[in-house]
Scaffold this active site. Structure first.
Site, PDB file in Angstrom:
ATOM      1  N   ARG A 192      -6.322 -12.839  -6.261  1.00  0.00           N
ATOM      2  CA  ARG A 192      -5.461 -13.459  -5.945  1.00  0.00           C
ATOM      3  C   ARG A 192      -3.786 -12.121  -5.388  1.00  0.00           C
ATOM      4  O   ARG A 192      -3.264 -13.173  -4.934  1.00  0.00           O
ATOM      5  CB  ARG A 192      -4.505 -14.306  -7.529  1.00  0.00           C
ATOM      6  CG  ARG A 192      -3.353 -14.732  -7.383  1.00  0.00           C
ATOM      7  CD  ARG A 192      -2.727 -15.676  -7.990  1.00  0.00           C
ATOM      8  NE  ARG A 192      -2.696 -15.426  -9.259  1.00  0.00           N
ATOM      9  CZ  ARG A 192      -2.153 -14.803  -9.899  1.00  0.00           C
ATOM     10  NH1 ARG A 192      -1.289 -13.994 -10.004  1.00  0.00           N
ATOM     11  NH2 ARG A 192      -1.848 -14.346 -11.707  1.00  0.00           N
ATOM     12  N   ASP A 234      10.952 -20.549  11.715  1.00  0.00           N
ATOM     13  CA  ASP A 234       9.628 -20.568  11.510  1.00  0.00           C
ATOM     14  C   ASP A 234       8.803 -21.485  12.734  1.00  0.00           C
ATOM     15  O   ASP A 234       9.189 -21.781  13.739  1.00  0.00           O
ATOM     16  CB  ASP A 234       9.794 -22.913  10.454  1.00  0.00           C
ATOM     17  CG  ASP A 234       8.147 -23.239  10.303  1.00  0.00           C
ATOM     18  OD1 ASP A 234       7.215 -23.036  11.337  1.00  0.00           O
ATOM     19  OD2 ASP A 234       7.790 -23.601   9.538  1.00  0.00           O
ATOM     20  N   TYR A 259      11.351 -29.157   8.853  1.00  0.00           N
ATOM     21  CA  TYR A 259       9.879 -29.216   8.830  1.00  0.00           C
ATOM     22  C   TYR A 259      10.559 -30.568   6.947  1.00  0.00           C
ATOM     23  O   TYR A 259      10.898 -29.762   6.924  1.00  0.00           O
ATOM     24  CB  TYR A 259       9.003 -28.322   8.419  1.00  0.00           C
ATOM     25  CG  TYR A 259       7.511 -28.936   7.692  1.00  0.00           C
ATOM     26  CD1 TYR A 259       6.717 -29.956   7.988  1.00  0.00           C
ATOM     27  CD2 TYR A 259       7.540 -28.748   6.506  1.00  0.00           C
ATOM     28  CE1 TYR A 259       5.953 -30.608   7.812  1.00  0.00           C
ATOM     29  CE2 TYR A 259       5.698 -29.097   5.595  1.00  0.00           C
ATOM     30  CZ  TYR A 259       5.584 -30.041   6.361  1.00  0.00           C
ATOM     31  OH  TYR A 259       4.545 -30.988   5.279  1.00  0.00           O
ATOM     32  N   LYS A 311      -2.022 -25.590  11.596  1.00  0.00           N
ATOM     33  CA  LYS A 311      -1.798 -26.433  12.781  1.00  0.00           C
ATOM     34  C   LYS A 311      -2.296 -24.934  14.141  1.00  0.00           C
ATOM     35  O   LYS A 311      -3.536 -25.168  13.688  1.00  0.00           O
ATOM     36  CB  LYS A 311      -0.222 -25.972  12.686  1.00  0.00           C
ATOM     37  CG  LYS A 311       0.667 -26.857  11.976  1.00  0.00           C
ATOM     38  CD  LYS A 311       0.110 -28.805  11.721  1.00  0.00           C
ATOM     39  CE  LYS A 311       0.494 -28.644  10.331  1.00  0.00           C
ATOM     40  NZ  LYS A 311       2.545 -28.808   9.939  1.00  0.00           N
TER      41      LYS A 311
HETATM   42  C1  LIG Z   1       2.933 -27.893   8.757  1.00  0.00           C
HETATM   43  C2  LIG Z   1       4.234 -27.699   9.171  1.00  0.00           C
HETATM   44  C3  LIG Z   1       4.874 -26.913   7.404  1.00  0.00           C
HETATM   45  C4  LIG Z   1       4.366 -26.925   6.189  1.00  0.00           C
HETATM   46  O1  LIG Z   1       2.738 -26.081   6.536  1.00  0.00           O
HETATM   47  P1  LIG Z   1       1.678 -26.179   5.168  1.00  0.00           P
HETATM   48  O2  LIG Z   1       0.736 -25.779   5.725  1.00  0.00           O
HETATM   49  O3  LIG Z   1       1.190 -28.001   5.477  1.00  0.00           O
HETATM   50  O4  LIG Z   1       2.427 -26.089   4.100  1.00  0.00           O
HETATM   51  C5  LIG Z   1       5.589 -25.645   7.744  1.00  0.00           C
HETATM   52  N1  LIG Z   1       6.238 -26.392   9.080  1.00  0.00           N
HETATM   53  C6  LIG Z   1       6.249 -27.108  10.235  1.00  0.00           C
HETATM   54  C7  LIG Z   1       6.622 -26.601  11.427  1.00  0.00           C
HETATM   55  C8  LIG Z   1       5.046 -26.962   9.993  1.00  0.00           C
HETATM   56  O5  LIG Z   1       4.397 -28.218  10.981  1.00  0.00           O
END
Ligand SMILES: *Cc1c(COP(=O)(O)O)cnc(C)c1O
Length: 399
Positions: free
Chosen positions: A64, A188, A117, A213
């Site tokens: 961790r 992001d 998101y 992603k």
């Molecule tokens: C999927 C997504 C998230 C969240 O990510 P997780 O891995 O599902 O927790 C945050 N921002 C964007 C733009 C996303 O597409």
């Protein structure tokens, strides 16, 4: 307490160095990244334990807090984002919450773009106020942002391109505003990936990713990351570790493997997306296509300056009344064969999804309008299939 003592590196020096872009040396070094499938690590002696307790040396102790496979993933992400440092997390959401909670305290204020998101929006709208943090939302064009800033504003949080309308935030402008007011700027970068934009080079303090992603790219892992200056990342990592959001070493392996092909995947996906968007824009049943690569897109000029290429995400709407449009969108989504009807994005398979039933469920009509979502909006993630096959599938599903 992350750096291993040289003598006790589980895979030996050459092996780790081999996977972080350093000179490749040694015989019999694995080419694939070893997974340190362990929760804990041995101490050399009670003397090492004592020195560790006194902070006089550092070593892997417990996964961790630190693990060599995670270190490889972090170095690769830092290199991709041209960052001093990076930290990985169990999910994009863990990286985002860790980043925000590492700099915010009660009484602070956040300015965030509204089109972000869904999970991030709920974190800001519902969660942070429970800890006496005030959040103010601004549109993607940042109009009127100077009226939202106060002496207590601490963070500027943006996401670009937005989901699902693919509007862009001007990153240079946002970073300059944050600098002027002494705010920590966070972006992001999931939709663009570091292949298309490197926000740290445009003045941002922190870049966030859902590694689930494009970074991993194969729809087989949940992962997250933050990248930025070493001092800021130290705080974010501390918060992620304390809140328990550490990535699993197996997930780190999948993330590392995905990143090896990130650039070629994204480049091909951008190329195919341009063909798909042009086809959709010419189709008589389609009212509008939201893709930054099309000259008809309101942010096309900014996209050319900021992203170079235009990504592989798009959305489109059907002609007709809201009711007829929704029916047409559902028929289309039920008829596609090569495209999969599935949430998420950024993988090798092309996907379609209806935002009103997924990412934007339970939103008020105003919130939907603000997000640019109509009943007939279909979001598309373009994968790595043959572009001609994808267009043939769209043609038959639209017929
Ligand atoms: C999927 C997504 C998230 C969240 O990510 P997780 O891995 O599902 O927790 C945050 N921002 C964007 C733009 C996303 O597409």
């Amino acid at each position: 307490m992350r750096k291993p003592s040289k003598a006790k590196r589980p895979f030996g020096d050459a092996t780790l160095a081999n996977h972080v872009g350093e000179k490749r040396t040694g015989v019999g070094v694995p080419v694939g990244v070893p997974i340190a499938r362990t929760s804990n690590f041995t101490f050399e002696s009670t003397e090492t334990m004592k020195l560790l307790a006194e902070g006089k040396t550092s070593a892997y102790i417990y996964t961790r807090n630190g693990n060599p496979t995670l270190d490889v993933a972090e170095k690769k992400i830092a290199a991709l984002e041209r960052a001093e440092a990076a930290v990985v997390a169990a999910s994009g959401s863990a990286a985002i919450s860790g980043a925000l909670l590492s700099v915010l305290r009660a009484g602070d204020e956040v300015i965030a773009t509204r089109q972000i998101y869904g999970g991030s929006y709920r974190l800001l709208r519902d969660f942070l106020p429970k800890f006496a943090v005030t959040v103010r939302f601004v549109e993607a064009d940042l109009a009127g942002i100077e009226r939202l800033v106060t002496p207590r504003t601490k963070v500027l949080y943006v996401e670009t391109p937005t989901n699902p309308a693919l509007r862009l935030v001007d990153l240079r402008k946002a970073a300059a505003f944050a600098k002027e007011w002494g705010l920590v700027s966070m972006v992001d970068n999931t939709f663009a990936s570091p292949v298309l934009q490197k926000p740290l080079e445009l003045g941002f303090d922190l870049v966030l990713h859902s590694g689930s992603k494009y970074l991993s790219g194969h729809s087989d892992v949940i992962a997250g990351a933050a990248a930025g200056g070493a001092e800021l990342i130290r705080h974010v990592k501390h918060t992620i570790v304390e809140l328990g959001g550490t990535m699993d070493p197996e997930a780190a392996f999948l993330l590392i493997r995905g990143m090896k092909t990130l650039e070629v995947r994204v480049e091909r996906q951008c190329e195919t997306a341009m063909k798909v968007a042009s086809f959709l824009e010419r189709h008589p049943k389609v009212a509008r296509v939201h893709y930054p690569g099309l000259p008809s897109h309101p942010d096309h000029a900014l996209a050319k300056r900021q992203m170079g290429r235009f990504g592989a995400m798009m959305a489109f709407e059907f002609k007709g009344s809201p009711k007829a449009g929704l029916a047409a969108a559902r028929r289309f989504c039920d008829r596609v064969q090569l495209f999969l009807l599935a949430a998420s994005l950024g993988g090798t398979e092309s996907l379609v999804v209806l935002p009103i039933y997924t990412s934007h469920v339970n939103m008020s009509p105003e919130e939907l309008r603000g997000a640019g979502v109509q009943p007939s909006t279909v979001r598309v993630s373009v994968g790595l299939e043959d572009p001609e096959d994808l267009i043939a599938d769209l043609r038959q599903a639209l017929a």
